[in-house]
Design a protein around this motif. Structure first.
Motif, short mmCIF file in Angstrom:
data_model
loop_
_atom_site.label_atom_id
_atom_site.label_comp_id
_atom_site.label_asym_id
_atom_site.label_seq_id
_atom_site.Cartn_x
_atom_site.Cartn_y
_atom_site.Cartn_z
N ILE A 184 13.00 -2.46 -22.37
CA ILE A 184 12.92 -2.78 -23.81
C ILE A 184 11.53 -3.37 -24.09
N ILE A 185 10.87 -2.86 -25.11
CA ILE A 185 9.53 -3.33 -25.46
C ILE A 185 9.63 -4.76 -25.97
N GLU A 186 8.78 -5.64 -25.36
CA GLU A 186 8.76 -7.05 -25.75
C GLU A 186 7.58 -7.36 -26.66
N SER A 187 6.47 -6.69 -26.45
CA SER A 187 5.31 -6.93 -27.32
C SER A 187 4.67 -5.59 -27.68
N TRP A 188 4.22 -5.51 -28.92
CA TRP A 188 3.60 -4.29 -29.43
C TRP A 188 2.39 -4.72 -30.25
N PRO A 189 1.26 -4.91 -29.56
CA PRO A 189 0.07 -5.43 -30.24
C PRO A 189 -0.65 -4.36 -31.07
N PRO A 190 -1.70 -4.77 -31.78
CA PRO A 190 -2.43 -3.84 -32.66
C PRO A 190 -2.97 -2.60 -31.95
N GLY A 191 -3.40 -2.73 -30.69
CA GLY A 191 -3.91 -1.56 -29.95
C GLY A 191 -2.85 -0.50 -29.78
N ALA A 192 -1.60 -0.92 -29.50
CA ALA A 192 -0.50 0.04 -29.34
C ALA A 192 -0.21 0.71 -30.67
N GLU A 193 -0.27 -0.06 -31.75
CA GLU A 193 -0.05 0.51 -33.09
C GLU A 193 -1.11 1.56 -33.39
N ALA A 194 -2.39 1.24 -33.04
CA ALA A 194 -3.48 2.17 -33.34
C ALA A 194 -3.36 3.46 -32.52
N VAL A 195 -2.99 3.35 -31.24
CA VAL A 195 -2.93 4.53 -30.38
C VAL A 195 -1.73 5.42 -30.74
N PHE A 196 -0.54 4.78 -30.94
CA PHE A 196 0.69 5.56 -31.18
C PHE A 196 1.00 5.74 -32.66
N GLY A 197 0.40 4.91 -33.49
CA GLY A 197 0.67 5.02 -34.92
C GLY A 197 1.99 4.40 -35.32
N TRP A 198 2.67 3.72 -34.42
CA TRP A 198 3.95 3.07 -34.74
C TRP A 198 3.73 1.58 -34.93
N THR A 199 4.49 1.02 -35.83
CA THR A 199 4.39 -0.42 -36.06
C THR A 199 5.63 -1.14 -35.55
#
Length: 199
Positions: A184-199
């Motif tokens: 289960i994803i615990e942290s989703w920082p801005p870099g992950a949002e930018a690469v995958f496009g998911w928030t």
């Protein structure tokens, strides 16, 4: 022979027996018995001197004044406790050191075969007070060492976590995120949002 004199005159033999017992439960490869001979000898000699001090409340106050603050005294017993902590011995093993000391001295002294009388009984009682004082000093130093080590570890952990957060929150070109053991994803920082496009 008075017990205090017996300790002074037989300190080497007593130390040999005490070290044999205390090294038997030290963690393998710790070198736990190395470097303690001088301090163990100082503890035994201090006990012998302490036994010569009056056992009244006035004598107790004099001993406490002479010792000063345990944390600042740098006594052999305090050093012994700090080193035993560094040897990775538990508090139970530190207590066992002092049980071994008491048993070693009393067993050797009682073997002298002198008659048991009121004075000898008083010396036994007085002797039983003095290792407890030394153990208290060792335990205080052991505890202080443990608190310092814990504070260092906590500071290092805080620094490591801050460094990790700094890297993860500023790396916008990389999808660095964390999951728990179940995935289960615990942290989703801005870099992950930018690469995958998911928030």
């Amino acid at each position: 022979m008075k017990l205090s004199r017996f300790i002074q005159e037989n300190v080497r033999e007593l130390l040999s027996e005490w070290n044999a017992i205390s090294s038997s439960y030290a963690p393998a490869g710790s070198g736990a018995s190395l470097g303690l001979g001088r301090h163990a000898e100082q503890i035994l000699r201090a006990i012998a001197v302490d036994m010569e001090t009056e056992s009244s409340p006035t004598g107790q106050q004099a001993r406490e004044r002479a010792r000063g603050d345990i944390a600042e005294s740098g006594s052999a017993a305090a050093f012994y406790g700090a080193v035993r902590h560094g040897d990775d011995l538990s508090v139970s093993q530190l207590a066992a050191d002092y049980r071994a000391l008491r048993a070693t001295v009393l067993k050797a002294w009682l073997k002298t075969g002198e008659p048991r009388d009121a004075e000898r009984s008083q010396q036994l009682l007085r002797f039983n007070e003095t290792p407890d004082q030394a153990f208290g000093e060792s335990l205080a130093a052991y505890d202080a060492q443990a608190r310092r080590q814990r504070a260092k570890s906590q500071a290092a952990l805080r620094e490591s976590e801050a460094r990790y957060r700094g890297i993860v929150t500023t790396a916008l070109d990389y999808a660095i995120f964390t999951t728990d053991a179940a995935g289960i994803i615990e942290s989703w920082p801005p870099g992950a949002e930018a690469v995958f496009g998911w928030t």
